[in-house]
Design an enzyme around this catalytic site. Structure first.
Site, PDB file in Angstrom:
ATOM      1  N   GLU A 188       0.862  -1.191   0.000  1.00  9.75           N
ATOM      2  CA  GLU A 188       0.000   0.000   0.000  1.00  9.75           C
ATOM      3  C   GLU A 188       0.892   1.232   0.000  1.00  9.75           C
ATOM      4  O   GLU A 188       1.896   1.281   0.718  1.00  9.75           O
ATOM      5  CB  GLU A 188      -0.875   0.030   1.260  1.00  9.75           C
TER       6      GLU A 188
ATOM      7  N   TYR B  32      -6.769   6.803  -0.620  1.00 12.51           N
ATOM      8  CA  TYR B  32      -7.638   7.862  -1.122  1.00 12.51           C
ATOM      9  C   TYR B  32      -7.982   8.763   0.056  1.00 12.51           C
ATOM     10  O   TYR B  32      -8.445   8.277   1.095  1.00 12.51           O
ATOM     11  CB  TYR B  32      -8.901   7.210  -1.685  1.00 12.51           C
TER      12      TYR B  32
HETATM   13  P1  FAD Z   1     -17.787   0.005   7.320  1.00 16.59           P
HETATM   14  O1  FAD Z   1     -17.674  -1.401   6.935  1.00 16.59           O
HETATM   15  O2  FAD Z   1     -18.873   0.761   6.669  1.00 16.59           O
HETATM   16  O3  FAD Z   1     -17.994   0.086   8.872  1.00 16.59           O
HETATM   17  C1  FAD Z   1     -16.972   0.107   9.799  1.00 16.59           C
HETATM   18  C2  FAD Z   1     -17.438  -0.251  11.201  1.00 16.59           C
HETATM   19  O4  FAD Z   1     -18.409   0.644  11.648  1.00 16.59           O
HETATM   20  C3  FAD Z   1     -17.969  -1.641  11.332  1.00 16.59           C
HETATM   21  O5  FAD Z   1     -17.371  -2.257  12.429  1.00 16.59           O
HETATM   22  C4  FAD Z   1     -19.430  -1.455  11.558  1.00 16.59           C
HETATM   23  O6  FAD Z   1     -19.875  -2.442  12.425  1.00 16.59           O
HETATM   24  C5  FAD Z   1     -19.470  -0.091  12.175  1.00 16.59           C
HETATM   25  N1  FAD Z   1     -20.654   0.628  11.763  1.00 16.59           N
HETATM   26  C6  FAD Z   1     -21.034   0.881  10.499  1.00 16.59           C
HETATM   27  N2  FAD Z   1     -22.202   1.540  10.496  1.00 16.59           N
HETATM   28  C7  FAD Z   1     -22.513   1.725  11.812  1.00 16.59           C
HETATM   29  C8  FAD Z   1     -23.580   2.357  12.462  1.00 16.59           C
HETATM   30  N3  FAD Z   1     -24.570   2.945  11.782  1.00 16.59           N
HETATM   31  N4  FAD Z   1     -23.592   2.362  13.804  1.00 16.59           N
HETATM   32  C9  FAD Z   1     -22.614   1.763  14.508  1.00 16.59           C
HETATM   33  N5  FAD Z   1     -21.579   1.161  13.933  1.00 16.59           N
HETATM   34  C10 FAD Z   1     -21.534   1.129  12.606  1.00 16.59           C
HETATM   35  N6  FAD Z   1      -9.625   5.445   4.949  1.00 16.59           N
HETATM   36  C11 FAD Z   1      -9.536   6.444   4.017  1.00 16.59           C
HETATM   37  O7  FAD Z   1     -10.148   7.510   4.178  1.00 16.59           O
HETATM   38  N7  FAD Z   1      -8.771   6.277   2.875  1.00 16.59           N
HETATM   39  C12 FAD Z   1      -8.085   5.124   2.625  1.00 16.59           C
HETATM   40  O8  FAD Z   1      -7.421   5.001   1.586  1.00 16.59           O
HETATM   41  C13 FAD Z   1      -8.157   4.060   3.592  1.00 16.59           C
HETATM   42  N8  FAD Z   1      -7.514   2.868   3.388  1.00 16.59           N
HETATM   43  C14 FAD Z   1      -7.691   1.839   4.293  1.00 16.59           C
HETATM   44  C15 FAD Z   1      -7.106   0.581   4.036  1.00 16.59           C
HETATM   45  C16 FAD Z   1      -7.292  -0.489   4.916  1.00 16.59           C
HETATM   46  C17 FAD Z   1      -6.680  -1.831   4.607  1.00 16.59           C
HETATM   47  C18 FAD Z   1      -8.052  -0.298   6.111  1.00 16.59           C
HETATM   48  C19 FAD Z   1      -8.248  -1.428   7.079  1.00 16.59           C
HETATM   49  C20 FAD Z   1      -8.625   0.947   6.383  1.00 16.59           C
HETATM   50  C21 FAD Z   1      -8.465   2.032   5.484  1.00 16.59           C
HETATM   51  N9  FAD Z   1      -9.059   3.269   5.711  1.00 16.59           N
HETATM   52  C22 FAD Z   1      -8.954   4.279   4.766  1.00 16.59           C
HETATM   53  C23 FAD Z   1      -9.785   3.532   6.961  1.00 16.59           C
HETATM   54  C24 FAD Z   1     -11.285   3.238   6.885  1.00 16.59           C
HETATM   55  O9  FAD Z   1     -11.917   4.135   5.993  1.00 16.59           O
HETATM   56  C25 FAD Z   1     -11.829   3.403   8.290  1.00 16.59           C
HETATM   57  O10 FAD Z   1     -11.271   2.402   9.128  1.00 16.59           O
HETATM   58  C26 FAD Z   1     -13.329   3.449   8.419  1.00 16.59           C
HETATM   59  O11 FAD Z   1     -13.641   3.922   9.714  1.00 16.59           O
HETATM   60  C27 FAD Z   1     -13.998   2.085   8.277  1.00 16.59           C
HETATM   61  O12 FAD Z   1     -14.110   1.715   6.989  1.00 16.59           O
HETATM   62  P2  FAD Z   1     -14.964   0.386   6.560  1.00 16.59           P
HETATM   63  O13 FAD Z   1     -14.875   0.386   5.098  1.00 16.59           O
HETATM   64  O14 FAD Z   1     -14.510  -0.797   7.289  1.00 16.59           O
HETATM   65  O15 FAD Z   1     -16.428   0.814   7.073  1.00 16.59           O
END
Ligand code: FAD
Length: 324
Positions: A26, A58
């Site tokens: 990454e 991103y």
């Molecule tokens: P989701 O799957 O939508 O949810 C995350 C968590 O929130 C889940 O545990 C879910 O249970 C909980 N949740 C969701 N909705 C609710 C709700 N309504 N109430 C209570 N809990 C809820 N961020 C960036 O901005 N840019 C990047 O390029 C980036 N790269 C990343 C790469 C990796 C490998 C990882 C692990 C993370 C990265 N992130 C990045 C960070 C990521 O955007 C954050 O960790 C974000 O908070 C969670 O993303 P997700 O896609 O898992 O979200």
């Protein structure tokens, strides 16, 4: 995504050739001309190691859109390495996200990491405006939808019938999603993290990449729990070499992970903390691979020395063409 997985067992009498673990990187889009120049050097070395793919982060609310697309395009046009675009949902409408996705797909990108997205600087989690999306799963569905709309079918030659074409369903894109060995900071329970992962796979995700972690068991237990709940997609461990105490504090601030006290002590007391961080990440990599991980995904911080040293240490660096 090639690679074996935990729980893959050949049937009786079936011989399966062992599949080598993969490795991938990454990096983030450079934020200044100097950083861009430095990245060229490190990217050339990372590319020469022949990774499975390189993912490009991103920024919050699309703040790095042009920079991200620039690095992805560079990889597509100048290397054989498959680029993976991180794509975030935060603050976006379905219409805007669809438009941007078309731009990425038109550029030739067919591999995405679909994420909810971090809050922009200065915005607290509780103040976060998610826009039209309620979760990363909805973004996974949208990516498949936009790709289907662009390319509803593909045509294949029919062997023995010159000029004849056979219709097949449209090209599938790779959609990776995030997984959290120690739980997402918003999650109330392990069950919620696993349910979230299941929902992402049900929405069409075909690969998970984990948040960084510091103990092999954190990852191995997540995989066990996910498999028990019915998650079948490969789960790649995300491994971050942490080369100084200062960097460790920053990484924990960003990820919300708990302090690994042994690593902290080793970094603090060593005359060569970078070697400590590399050795720790290499040992972690060896342990997760021994436990059945399909490969390792290394967070590079836009440098090549530590990731390549780790790959060399674990025996995954086979290319002899790494530039100095
Ligand atoms: P989701 O799957 O939508 O949810 C995350 C968590 O929130 C889940 O545990 C879910 O249970 C909980 N949740 C969701 N909705 C609710 C709700 N309504 N109430 C209570 N809990 C809820 N961020 C960036 O901005 N840019 C990047 O390029 C980036 N790269 C990343 C790469 C990796 C490998 C990882 C692990 C993370 C990265 N992130 C990045 C960070 C990521 O955007 C954050 O960790 C974000 O908070 C969670 O993303 P997700 O896609 O898992 O979200």
């Amino acid at each position: 995504m090639a690679g074996h997985e935990i729980g893959d067992a050949p049937g009786p009498g079936v011989t399966v050739a062992p599949v080598a673990p993969t490795f991938s990187f990454e990096l983030w889009p450079p934020r200044s001309p100097t950083a861009k120049e430095a990245l060229q050097v490190h990217l050339a070395r990372l590319v020469a190691s022949r990774p499975e793919f390189i993912s490009v982060t991103y920024g919050a609310n699309g703040s790095s859109r042009d920079g991200s697309l620039g690095v992805l395009r560079y990889l597509l046009e100048n290397t054989d390495v498959s680029p993976m675009a991180h794509f975030t949902a935060v603050g976006s409408t379905f219409a805007d996200a669809s438009q941007l996705l078309r731009e990425f797909l038109d550029a030739g990108i067919t591999s995405f990491l679909a994420l909810r997205g971090d809050p922009p600087v200065g915005v607290l989690e509780e103040e976060l405006v998610l826009g039209d999306f309620r979760s990363a799963s909805e973004l996974v569905q949208l990516i498949h939808g936009v790709q289907r709309e662009r390319e509803p079918f593909v045509t294949h030659e029919v062997r023995g019938f010159p000029g004849a074409k056979r219709l097949g369903s449209g090209r599938k894109v790779t959609i990776a999603v995030a997984a959290f060995p120690n739980g997402h900071p918003l999650s109330r329970s392990r069950a919620q993290d696993i349910d979230t992962l299941l929902a992402k796979e049900a929405a069409g995700a075909n690969l998970a990449i984990t948040q960084l972690f510091f103990e092999a068991d954190d990852y191995l237990q997540l995989v066990d729990d996910a498999r028990a709940a019915g998650v079948t997609m490969p789960i790649l461990p995300g491994i971050q070499p942490v080369l100084s105490e200062q960097r460790l504090h920053r990484v924990l601030e960003l990820s919300g992970e708990a302090m690994p006290t042994e690593l902290l002590h080793a970094l603090r007391t060593s005359a060569d903390p970078a070697s400590v961080g590399i050795a720790h990440a290499a040992a972690l990599s060896r342990a997760v691979l021994a436990g059945g991980a399909p490969g390792i995904h290394l967070y590079t911080s836009n440098r090549s020395e530590a990731p390549l040293a780790i790959l060399d240490d674990v025996g995954l660096l086979t290319s002899r063409e790494i530039p100095a």
